[in-house]
Write a protein that holds these residues in place. Structure first.
Motif, mmCIF file in Angstrom:
data_model
loop_
_atom_site.group_PDB
_atom_site.id
_atom_site.type_symbol
_atom_site.label_atom_id
_atom_site.label_comp_id
_atom_site.label_asym_id
_atom_site.label_seq_id
_atom_site.Cartn_x
_atom_site.Cartn_y
_atom_site.Cartn_z
ATOM 1 N N ALA A 250 0.806 -1.220 0.000
ATOM 2 C CA ALA A 250 0.000 0.000 0.000
ATOM 3 C C ALA A 250 0.841 1.273 0.000
ATOM 4 O O ALA A 250 0.294 2.366 0.111
ATOM 5 N N PHE A 251 2.161 1.152 -0.142
ATOM 6 C CA PHE A 251 3.013 2.345 -0.083
ATOM 7 C C PHE A 251 2.941 3.143 -1.380
ATOM 8 O O PHE A 251 2.981 2.607 -2.476
ATOM 9 N N GLU A 252 2.847 4.459 -1.203
ATOM 10 C CA GLU A 252 2.788 5.398 -2.313
ATOM 11 C C GLU A 252 4.208 5.859 -2.681
ATOM 12 O O GLU A 252 5.173 5.516 -1.985
ATOM 13 N N PRO A 253 4.358 6.642 -3.764
ATOM 14 C CA PRO A 253 5.689 7.070 -4.201
ATOM 15 C C PRO A 253 6.500 7.818 -3.144
ATOM 16 O O PRO A 253 7.718 7.735 -3.145
ATOM 17 N N ASN A 254 5.823 8.552 -2.249
ATOM 18 C CA ASN A 254 6.550 9.306 -1.240
ATOM 19 C C ASN A 254 6.876 8.483 -0.006
ATOM 20 O O ASN A 254 7.285 9.018 1.017
ATOM 21 N N GLY A 255 6.683 7.166 -0.085
ATOM 22 C CA GLY A 255 7.020 6.290 1.028
ATOM 23 C C GLY A 255 5.957 6.186 2.094
ATOM 24 O O GLY A 255 6.221 5.645 3.162
ATOM 25 N N LEU A 256 4.727 6.675 1.824
ATOM 26 C CA LEU A 256 3.648 6.613 2.794
ATOM 27 C C LEU A 256 2.584 5.612 2.351
ATOM 28 O O LEU A 256 2.267 5.516 1.168
ATOM 29 N N ALA A 257 2.037 4.893 3.317
ATOM 30 C CA ALA A 257 0.856 4.061 3.077
ATOM 31 C C ALA A 257 -0.326 4.775 3.707
ATOM 32 O O ALA A 257 -0.298 5.103 4.899
ATOM 33 N N THR A 258 -1.353 5.054 2.932
ATOM 34 C CA THR A 258 -2.508 5.795 3.420
ATOM 35 C C THR A 258 -3.729 4.886 3.477
ATOM 36 O O THR A 258 -3.728 3.769 2.939
ATOM 37 N N LEU A 259 -4.778 5.387 4.115
ATOM 38 C CA LEU A 259 -6.026 4.617 4.145
ATOM 39 C C LEU A 259 -6.553 4.403 2.737
ATOM 40 O O LEU A 259 -7.082 3.333 2.422
ATOM 41 N N GLY A 260 -6.401 5.399 1.874
ATOM 42 C CA GLY A 260 -6.846 5.248 0.487
ATOM 43 C C GLY A 260 -6.090 4.170 -0.248
ATOM 44 O O GLY A 260 -6.682 3.328 -0.929
ATOM 45 N N SER A 261 -4.746 4.164 -0.120
ATOM 46 C CA SER A 261 -3.959 3.148 -0.819
ATOM 47 C C SER A 261 -4.181 1.769 -0.209
ATOM 48 O O SER A 261 -4.169 0.756 -0.905
ATOM 49 N N LEU A 262 -4.416 1.726 1.119
ATOM 50 C CA LEU A 262 -4.724 0.448 1.776
ATOM 51 C C LEU A 262 -6.014 -0.139 1.235
ATOM 52 O O LEU A 262 -6.085 -1.323 0.894
ATOM 53 N N SER A 263 -7.055 0.681 1.156
ATOM 54 C CA SER A 263 -8.353 0.218 0.671
ATOM 55 C C SER A 263 -8.255 -0.295 -0.760
ATOM 56 O O SER A 263 -8.791 -1.363 -1.098
ATOM 57 N N ALA A 264 -7.546 0.453 -1.623
ATOM 58 C CA ALA A 264 -7.398 0.028 -3.019
ATOM 59 C C ALA A 264 -6.634 -1.280 -3.120
ATOM 60 O O ALA A 264 -6.989 -2.175 -3.905
ATOM 61 N N TYR A 265 -5.584 -1.406 -2.321
ATOM 62 C CA TYR A 265 -4.775 -2.635 -2.353
ATOM 63 C C TYR A 265 -5.595 -3.846 -1.904
ATOM 64 O O TYR A 265 -5.525 -4.924 -2.514
ATOM 65 N N ASN A 295 -5.299 11.264 2.832
ATOM 66 C CA ASN A 295 -4.528 12.069 3.775
ATOM 67 C C ASN A 295 -4.322 11.385 5.123
ATOM 68 O O ASN A 295 -3.718 11.956 6.021
ATOM 69 N N TRP A 296 -4.864 10.203 5.269
ATOM 70 C CA TRP A 296 -4.728 9.474 6.537
ATOM 71 C C TRP A 296 -3.525 8.540 6.418
ATOM 72 O O TRP A 296 -3.594 7.488 5.800
ATOM 73 N N VAL A 297 -2.416 8.910 7.011
ATOM 74 C CA VAL A 297 -1.174 8.150 6.896
ATOM 75 C C VAL A 297 -1.193 6.995 7.888
ATOM 76 O O VAL A 297 -1.350 7.192 9.092
ATOM 77 N N LEU A 298 -1.012 5.768 7.379
ATOM 78 C CA LEU A 298 -1.022 4.569 8.216
ATOM 79 C C LEU A 298 0.374 4.072 8.555
ATOM 80 O O LEU A 298 0.613 3.545 9.636
ATOM 81 N N ALA A 299 1.288 4.177 7.613
ATOM 82 C CA ALA A 299 2.648 3.685 7.829
ATOM 83 C C ALA A 299 3.594 4.483 6.944
ATOM 84 O O ALA A 299 3.203 5.035 5.917
#
Length: 514
Positions: A250-265, A295-299
């Motif tokens: 779920a990590f994005e290009p800037n090294g953050l995993a967000t609730l949005g990327s988690l849900s999509a994954y 905008n909700w950063v998980l990891a």
């Protein structure tokens, strides 16, 4: 399959790579997950005390997996995670209703306005008379009254989470694994609209107007579906990929995993893998309220942006897996083609045998031979022909499913090859070139083809299963009919029934049902 443990990553390799190297927007730094303290209450129930409630297999291991990943990847202090599982030794750590309620009430006094609270439940959930219940270890569902005093009501859970007052509240629910009643324990316990509505967390207004609340409830499946367990991994599909999302997916290009990327994954990986492994749909569903899940950063990845060398290495690994899968399905397709040819030979042989037996009966009628025996041998030959024709139908269905799987594997291989080319080019260039843009468009086209193939494969698998069951039923019927009578020789079935499951792989439940 040998490579099944890594297959979920392969399915999304190209999509995740594009997300990594071609972001469509810059993700804002958000303190919402990281700004305060983090707490979690994790519940996993396999062993139900009441004989009327079916036990589960991997709810406890799922709970422990999430605890581990929250500590390692989510940076939760271990002392702030409360784990209640069926195999816990301490009385206060058992997943009883009183322990869950006590811990949530205790957290209410500890959690502050800027803090984060995670609640996870893996076990049974039911709805009755528009009320929802999570079945705790001592649950008694003989009546609504017994449920109310022995299970966690959705309304009570909602109130307890509201009163905790956390800025960020994230609820994970894996509560529709199968029918919890003993009489229908292997049946479906689908997520109903009533159950999902009753378990969606709705917060109170923010205590501090400067801290806008984030609240989300993520279900392991969508309404009308059930959650499945993955025997190969000894986890549910949902929690397995929940852990993978925190670890890498779920990590994005800037090294953050967000609730949005988690849900999509989760939606991508769980739905595709569950369909492939069980031939059933399971699509995680999120209900969210807040300023935006992206905008909700998980990891946070320790080194920030992913090193291009790591991306290239990951694509090389995924391509090796794709090549192995393609070779495996090529071999299965060839075997299915041979089986179909052999099945046709069996039909031809059975037809010739019927002609011989018809001639024998005619001779017996004309020459005073044993007409009864000749008639019986003709009937036996005709039954053999019927079985051979049913076998060729099943063989053709198996071949169709195998061809579809091979086509799917071939496109995945192409996808992994293109993704590796993009990784290499991007690693050696300072920006996005025309070549990379062309490859990106090709990846999009390949992913579209894969999406179409999933539905096509589902249909062919269902037809193959139906044909195989019909064949098995006829085979049993004829074996019983001719038991103890050594008449002639039945045509040999060149393909064993297990071959179907190796070709289409719909999951252990379908295989066990034959």
């Amino acid at each position: 399959m040998i490579y099944r443990a890594h297959f979920g990553f392969l399915l999304l390799a190209s999509a995740l790579f594009l997300a990594t190297f071609f972001p469509s927007y810059a993700l804002a730094e958000s303190p919402t997950w990281e700004g305060g303290k983090k707490y979690a209450l994790i519940v996993g129930i396999d062993d139900y005390q009441n004989d009327g409630v079916v036990d589960l297999h991997y709810a406890t291991s799922d709970a422990k997996l999430l605890q581990d990943v929250l500590i390692k990847e989510g940076k939760f202090p271990k002392e702030n995670i409360f784990l209640l599982t069926s195999d816990s030794k301490g009385e206060s750590d058992q997943p009883f209703l009183t322990n869950i309620v006590f811990r949530l009430e205790w957290l209410k006094e500890i959690v502050g306005p800027g803090d984060t609270l995670v609640f996870y439940f893996a076990g049974h959930g039911v709805s009755l008379d528009k009320e929802t219940f999570l079945l705790t270890e001592e649950a008694d569902q003989r009546s609504k009254g017994t449920l109310m005093i022995s299970s966690l009501r959705g309304s009570i859970l909602n109130d307890l989470l509201k009163n905790a007052g956390a800025q960020n509240t994230l609820v994970f629910l894996d509560a529709c694994r199968n029918d919890p009643t003993v009489s229908r324990g292997d049946g479906s316990n689908l997520l109903s609209p009533a159950l999902s509505r009753g378990l969606v967390f709705t917060p109170l207004p923010a205590i501090d107007p400067q801290l806008e609340r984030n609240t989300a409830t993520i279900f392991a499946c969508s309404e009308g579906e059930r959650s499945w367990e993955w025997a190969d991994q000894q986890h549910g599909f949902f929690t397995y990929y929940l852990a993978e999302a925190f670890r890498q997916g779920a990590f994005e290009p800037n090294g953050l995993a967000t609730l949005g990327s988690l849900s999509a994954y989760l939606r991508d990986n769980v739905s595709k893998t569950a369909l492939r492994e069980t031939n059933h749909k399971q699509t995680p569903m999120m209900r969210y309220e807040g300023p935006g899940p992206e905008n909700w950063v998980l990891a946070r990845r320790a080194n920030g942006v992913q090193d291009p060398k790591d991306a290239i290495a990951a694509q090389e690994r995924s391509q090796l897996i794709a090549r192995a899968e393609a070779a495996e399905f090529e071999a299965k397709k060839s075997a299915a083609q041979v089986s179909a040819l052999q099945a046709q030979e069996d039909v031809n042989g059975a037809e010739r045998e019927v002609l011989v037996r018809q001639n024998d009966l005619l001779k017996a009628q004309q020459g005073g031979g044993d007409v009864a025996l000749a008639a019986e041998e003709l009937e036996f030959a005709q039954d053999n022909l019927k079985l051979a024709k049913e076998n060729i139908e099943a063989s053709q269905r198996r071949l169709s499913a195998s061809v579809g799987s091979h086509k799917e594997a071939a496109i995945r291989l192409q996808t992994s090859e293109v993704a590796e080319q993009v990784a290499v080019l991007f690693g050696n260039q300072s920006g996005e070139s025309e070549t990379i843009r062309e490859l990106k468009e090709r990846l999009t086209g390949l992913e579209s083809q894969l999406a179409d193939l999933y539905e096509e494969k589902r249909v062919t698998v269902e037809r193959a299963i139906k044909a195989e069951r019909q064949l098995a039923a006829l085979e049993s019927q004829l074996a019983l009919k001719w038991e103890g009578r050594a008449l002639g020789k039945r045509p040999t079935r060149r393909t064993k029934r297990e071959d179907l499951w190796r070709v289409v792989d719909p999951g252990a439940e379908e295989a066990d049902s034959l």
